[in-house]
Design a protein around this motif. Structure first.
Motif, short mmCIF file in Angstrom:
data_model
loop_
_atom_site.label_atom_id
_atom_site.label_comp_id
_atom_site.label_asym_id
_atom_site.label_seq_id
_atom_site.Cartn_x
_atom_site.Cartn_y
_atom_site.Cartn_z
N ALA A 8 2.20 61.03 -29.83
CA ALA A 8 2.41 60.41 -31.14
C ALA A 8 1.82 61.28 -32.24
N GLU A 9 0.64 61.84 -31.98
CA GLU A 9 -0.01 62.71 -32.97
C GLU A 9 0.78 63.99 -33.17
N THR A 11 4.02 64.31 -32.76
CA THR A 11 5.23 63.95 -33.52
C THR A 11 4.90 63.81 -34.99
N ARG A 12 3.80 63.16 -35.29
CA ARG A 12 3.38 62.99 -36.69
C ARG A 12 3.15 64.34 -37.35
N GLN A 13 2.44 65.23 -36.62
CA GLN A 13 2.15 66.55 -37.17
C GLN A 13 3.43 67.36 -37.35
N ILE A 15 6.39 66.17 -38.04
CA ILE A 15 7.07 65.63 -39.23
C ILE A 15 6.42 66.20 -40.50
N ILE A 16 5.10 66.22 -40.53
CA ILE A 16 4.39 66.74 -41.70
C ILE A 16 4.73 68.20 -41.94
N ILE A 47 10.67 58.41 -37.76
CA ILE A 47 9.82 58.81 -38.88
C ILE A 47 8.95 57.65 -39.34
N ASN A 50 5.95 56.54 -37.39
CA ASN A 50 4.73 57.34 -37.53
C ASN A 50 4.13 57.27 -38.93
N PHE A 51 4.93 56.85 -39.90
CA PHE A 51 4.48 56.74 -41.28
C PHE A 51 4.93 55.41 -41.86
N ASP A 56 4.05 57.82 -47.80
CA ASP A 56 3.02 58.14 -46.82
C ASP A 56 3.25 59.54 -46.26
N VAL A 57 4.51 59.90 -46.02
CA VAL A 57 4.84 61.25 -45.54
C VAL A 57 4.51 62.26 -46.63
#
Length: 201
Positions: A8-9, A11-13, A15-16, A47, A50-51, A56-57
């Protein structure tokens, strides 16, 4: 990307990192959800899983873009031998502002401050904090130089710090709007002169 992160982390990273350049180029208002899904090849659900929302993104993207610049500055400052050279790092780093190691789209502080001034309080707060932190870092270096006897004791620390920030950000803006990076280099020569004038000869 850090492989020690959870799925999950990661995937979040991802996306960022993938959307940071889009937000910094198009701005918050100009970036659509389809821009994000097209760039990441993820669904809207992935997306927003995760946000909380697009804002938030954008906030995370701003932090990421800013961290790319700060990382270079910190690394160079740590290698500098004295306070004069540490301050000069700011002029030197921004001389190569269009390099591959800088954020796509330019300076995130300038871009965000202009766009979010009257439209997005959270992004405006991010840009304001970035400027405040930058000034604090400069104040520490200038104060250190005074204490070490390198800089003149009567130096107006706040004036010099704000002047360095204003010159750099203004130079970036002029270079961007004219399409000539050399205009930033000309302004940075003034930044260098300002730092030289601090020396306690």
């Amino acid at each position: 990307m850090d492989n020690g992160l959870s799925k999950a982390e990661r995937t979040r990273q991802f996306i960022i990192e993938t959307t940071a350049g889009i937000f910094n180029t198009k701005g918050y208002a100009g970036t659509s959800l389809s821009d994000l899904t097209d760039a990441t090849h993820l669904t809207k659900g992935s997306i927003y899983g995760n946000f909380e929302n697009k804002e938030d993104v954008a906030l995370a993207a701003f932090d990421y873009n800013l961290s790319k610049i700060r990382k270079q500055i910190v690394q160079r400052i740590q290698k500098a031998a004295n306070y004069h050279d540490k301050l000069m790092v700011y002029a030197q780093v921004y001389h190569s502002f269009n390099g591959a190691s800088f954020p796509t789209g330019g300076c995130p502080i300038l871009n965000t401050a202009i766009e979010a001034d009257d439209t997005n309080t959270l992004l405006k707060a991010k840009a304001a904090k970035a400027v405040a932190d930058w000034k604090k870092d400069l104040n520490v270096l200038i104060s250190g130089g005074i204490d070490a006897g390198e800089f003149k004791a009567d130096t107006d620390i706040d004036r010099i710090a704000y002047s360095i920030i204003a010159l750099i950000e203004g130079g970036i803006m002029i270079a961007k709007i004219t399409g000539h990076p050399v205009n930033l280099d000309r302004v940075l020569i003034t930044v260098e002169s300002l730092i030289v004038q601090l020396k306690n000869n």
